[in-house]
Design an enzyme around this catalytic site. Structure first.
Site, PDB file in Angstrom:
ATOM      1  N   THR A  73      64.208  43.423  32.231  1.00 25.34           N
ATOM      2  CA  THR A  73      65.406  43.067  33.005  1.00 25.34           C
ATOM      3  C   THR A  73      66.629  43.035  32.075  1.00 25.34           C
ATOM      4  OG1 THR A  73      63.948  41.731  34.368  1.00 25.34           O
ATOM      5  CG2 THR A  73      66.312  41.419  34.710  1.00 25.34           C
ATOM      6  N   LYS A 110      53.980  37.466  35.858  1.00 30.34           N
ATOM      7  CA  LYS A 110      53.193  38.499  36.544  1.00 30.34           C
ATOM      8  C   LYS A 110      52.062  39.021  35.648  1.00 30.34           C
ATOM      9  CE  LYS A 110      51.981  41.862  39.209  1.00 30.34           C
ATOM     10  NZ  LYS A 110      51.437  41.691  40.534  1.00 30.34           N
ATOM     11  N   ARG A 160      33.985  21.222  37.231  1.00 30.82           N
ATOM     12  CA  ARG A 160      35.152  21.827  36.574  1.00 30.82           C
ATOM     13  C   ARG A 160      34.863  23.239  36.061  1.00 30.82           C
ATOM     14  NH1 ARG A 160      35.086  16.685  36.034  1.00 30.82           N
ATOM     15  NH2 ARG A 160      33.596  16.733  34.322  1.00 30.82           N
ATOM     16  N   CYS A 214      46.345  47.181  39.150  1.00 26.54           N
ATOM     17  CA  CYS A 214      47.019  45.996  38.631  1.00 26.54           C
ATOM     18  C   CYS A 214      46.268  45.359  37.478  1.00 26.54           C
ATOM     19  CB  CYS A 214      47.178  44.992  39.766  1.00 26.54           C
ATOM     20  SG  CYS A 214      47.807  45.762  41.250  1.00 26.54           S
TER      21      CYS A 214
HETATM   22  N1  SAJ Z   1      36.498  41.887  40.468  1.00 28.48           N
HETATM   23  C1  SAJ Z   1      35.300  41.550  39.824  1.00 28.48           C
HETATM   24  N2  SAJ Z   1      34.819  40.271  39.950  1.00 28.48           N
HETATM   25  C2  SAJ Z   1      35.473  39.321  40.662  1.00 28.48           C
HETATM   26  C3  SAJ Z   1      36.710  39.661  41.312  1.00 28.48           C
HETATM   27  C4  SAJ Z   1      37.191  40.952  41.178  1.00 28.48           C
HETATM   28  O1  SAJ Z   1      34.667  42.393  39.160  1.00 28.48           O
HETATM   29  O2  SAJ Z   1      34.958  38.197  40.740  1.00 28.48           O
HETATM   30  C5  SAJ Z   1      37.028  43.270  40.343  1.00 28.48           C
HETATM   31  C6  SAJ Z   1      37.181  44.012  41.687  1.00 28.48           C
HETATM   32  O3  SAJ Z   1      35.971  44.578  42.094  1.00 28.48           O
HETATM   33  C7  SAJ Z   1      38.229  45.048  41.338  1.00 28.48           C
HETATM   34  C8  SAJ Z   1      39.118  44.319  40.327  1.00 28.48           C
HETATM   35  O4  SAJ Z   1      38.372  43.210  39.866  1.00 28.48           O
HETATM   36  O5  SAJ Z   1      37.657  46.189  40.714  1.00 28.48           O
HETATM   37  C9  SAJ Z   1      40.456  43.855  40.891  1.00 28.48           C
HETATM   38  O6  SAJ Z   1      40.297  43.293  42.196  1.00 28.48           O
HETATM   39  P1  SAJ Z   1      41.015  41.940  42.653  1.00 28.48           P
HETATM   40  O7  SAJ Z   1      40.629  41.664  44.056  1.00 28.48           O
HETATM   41  O8  SAJ Z   1      40.740  40.868  41.661  1.00 28.48           O
HETATM   42  O9  SAJ Z   1      42.581  42.259  42.509  1.00 28.48           O
HETATM   43  P2  SAJ Z   1      43.597  43.439  43.018  1.00 28.48           P
HETATM   44  O10 SAJ Z   1      43.755  44.423  41.891  1.00 28.48           O
HETATM   45  O11 SAJ Z   1      43.243  43.951  44.351  1.00 28.48           O
HETATM   46  O12 SAJ Z   1      44.958  42.575  43.153  1.00 28.48           O
HETATM   47  C10 SAJ Z   1      45.445  41.816  42.031  1.00 28.48           C
HETATM   48  C11 SAJ Z   1      45.770  40.385  42.496  1.00 28.48           C
HETATM   49  N3  SAJ Z   1      45.983  39.528  41.316  1.00 28.48           N
HETATM   50  C12 SAJ Z   1      45.307  38.373  41.123  1.00 28.48           C
HETATM   51  O13 SAJ Z   1      44.439  37.986  41.871  1.00 28.48           O
HETATM   52  C13 SAJ Z   1      45.686  37.577  39.911  1.00 28.48           C
HETATM   53  C14 SAJ Z   1      46.983  40.406  43.410  1.00 28.48           C
HETATM   54  O14 SAJ Z   1      47.364  39.094  43.775  1.00 28.48           O
HETATM   55  C15 SAJ Z   1      48.157  41.106  42.696  1.00 28.48           C
HETATM   56  O15 SAJ Z   1      49.318  41.163  43.511  1.00 28.48           O
HETATM   57  C16 SAJ Z   1      47.730  42.518  42.393  1.00 28.48           C
HETATM   58  O16 SAJ Z   1      46.595  42.451  41.501  1.00 28.48           O
HETATM   59  C17 SAJ Z   1      48.904  43.259  41.766  1.00 28.48           C
HETATM   60  O17 SAJ Z   1      49.582  44.013  42.500  1.00 28.48           O
HETATM   61  O18 SAJ Z   1      49.215  43.005  40.592  1.00 28.48           O
END
Ligand code: SAJ
Length: 396
Positions: free
Chosen positions: A118, A196, A236, A250
């Site tokens: 920014t 972010k 916890r 992401c």
């Molecule tokens: N995954 C695992 N184990 C888990 C959870 C997820 O292996 O317990 C894997 C999923 O299969 C996938 C990857 O992680 O391959 C990402 O999936 P996700 O559902 O965790 O996240 P995204 O990429 O769909 O979306 C994320 C989100 N960020 C967070 O939860 C911190 C979303 O809120 C963001 O807006 C988005 O990234 C983004 O645009 O940055």
């Protein structure tokens, strides 16, 4: 500026809440589709909303920016070959609105960006338009929506808003209040940028912990799903789930924006990326080893069902998908012989010939569970087959 996975839904929701929007995209076919009320991205429920705002005239798409009161930069920030972030799209979009800026305007970056972006764009704007110094408002406001749940989350999630000065933060908050019902948290632009990157790196590190446990448990002969369920009974402890790697646009990308700029300090974040990438490689090796073992025991090549291509459960998005990487790697190793590829959320694919999930399961000697899509949970566990469950379909 940018009608992609975030820019278009944001434009639609803001238009729905009474803001007059010009959606700008450099891709003419995106602009044409949008103006016809056709959604070019995958997001449940969004197309009907698009048609409403196009019909009412609240949203109009164009390939060129026009004079407005507020400008939002929502373009991709990919990384280059060496994992260095590429902010050239943010810069190009910024340069294209500079001629239209006037006193009192608001300029906001939403694109995931390295810390300091920014400030860099502020310098570019004021070097081109020095007369606007102190007369326009500049802020950074990341989006945090989960693909598949965008309509709800754009309205209900809290947002972090960081201006280059307190007046800019206030001005940006005034805009987001039009459609955000979550709390709008004030900060400065650098903290908002880092926030972010921190959110997604935090999730990446937590998933890496689960994936590392899955490798340890495989060697130790422990069921990792049972182990994590039991550990999570501690008041916890809240461990995430292992899978066949981390995909999407992401979580598998944003941590590199930290490691590129802070290589010495970001040891854990960088190791988590390595572990999550390695997990996909490890899964592919496991499948290849199971195929060799089967051939030695049965004196014929096995039929293998690869269950899932999407980057996470119950979506049809294949971007940066670890499952797709594993299927490709396994198919290359056996010249595509006897591999059935399954993805119930898409009807066809230009590279993979898709098979119905029930048929693939029935025909296969080896079933590889890559993505925990709901329909797969209806398939029984069979001791007649070799089942490699990388995503916890049978975890109870
Ligand atoms: N995954 C695992 N184990 C888990 C959870 C997820 O292996 O317990 C894997 C999923 O299969 C996938 C990857 O992680 O391959 C990402 O999936 P996700 O559902 O965790 O996240 P995204 O990429 O769909 O979306 C994320 C989100 N960020 C967070 O939860 C911190 C979303 O809120 C963001 O807006 C988005 O990234 C983004 O645009 O940055």
């Amino acid at each position: 500026m940018g009608l992609g996975y975030i820019g278009l839904p944001t434009a639609i929701i803001a238009a729905k809440h009474g803001v007059q929007i010009i959606g700008v995209d450099i891709n003419p076919s995106v602009v044409e589709m949008t103006n016809k009320g056709h959604l070019h991205i995958i997001e449940p429920g969004m197309e009907e909303m698009l048609q409403d705002v196009i019909l009412s005239g609240a949203l109009r798409a164009s390939t060129k920016p026009e004079t407005s009161d507020a400008y939002f930069i929502v373009v991709p920030t990919p990384f280059k070959g060496n994992h260095e972030p590429d902010i050239s799209y943010v810069e190009a979009a910024t340069r294209s609105v500079i001629p239209f800026l006037k006193e009192g305007d608001l300029y906001v970056i939403e694109s995931t960006s390295p810390v300091g972006t920014t400030d860099k764009m502020t310098e570019i704007i004021f070097s081109e338009r020095p007369e606007l110094k102190g007369k326009i408002y500049i802020a950074y406001c990341p989006e945090r929506v989960l693909p598949g749940n965008v309509i709800h989350e754009l309205v209900h999630n809290d947002r972090v808003i960081g201006g280059i000065n307190p007046e800019s933060t206030e001005k940006a908050i005034e805009f987001y209040r039009h459609f955000v019902q979550g709390t709008l948290h004030k900060t400065n632009s650098k903290t908002a940028e880092m926030c972010k990157l921190t959110e997604n790196s935090s999730r990446d590190v937590q998933i890496a912990f689960a994936n590392e446990l899955s490798l340890i448990c495989d060697k130790a002969g422990i069921n990792v799903w049972e182990l994590i369920s039991l550990a999570n009974k501690h008041p916890r402890v809240n461990i995430l789930w292992p899978g066949c790697g981390v995909g999407g646009h992401c979580i598998a990308v944003d941590p590199y924006f930290i490691t590129a700029d802070f290589p010495v300090e970001s040891q854990l974040i960088s190791k988590a990326r390595e572990i999550n990438n390695y997990k996909s490689f490890w899964c592919a090796e496991k499948v290849q080893n199971a195929m060799l073992r089967f051939e030695l025991e049965h004196h014929r090549k096995p039929c293998v069902a690869m269950m899932g291509l999407a980057f996470k459960p119950n979506i049809d998005d294949l971007r940066e998908s670890p499952a797709k990487y594993i299927v490709t790697k396994v198919m290359q190793s056996c010249n595509n012989a006897n591999i059935l590829v399954v993805e119930p959320n898409i009807s066809e694919h230009k590279v993979f010939k898709l098979t119905d999930y029930r048929e693939a399961y029935d025909r296969a000697d080896i079933v590889v569970m890559l993505v925990a899509h709901d329909p797969f949970r209806t398939l029984p566990y069979s001791s007649e087959k070799v089942i490699l469950d990388f995503c916890g379909i049978y975890k109870q």
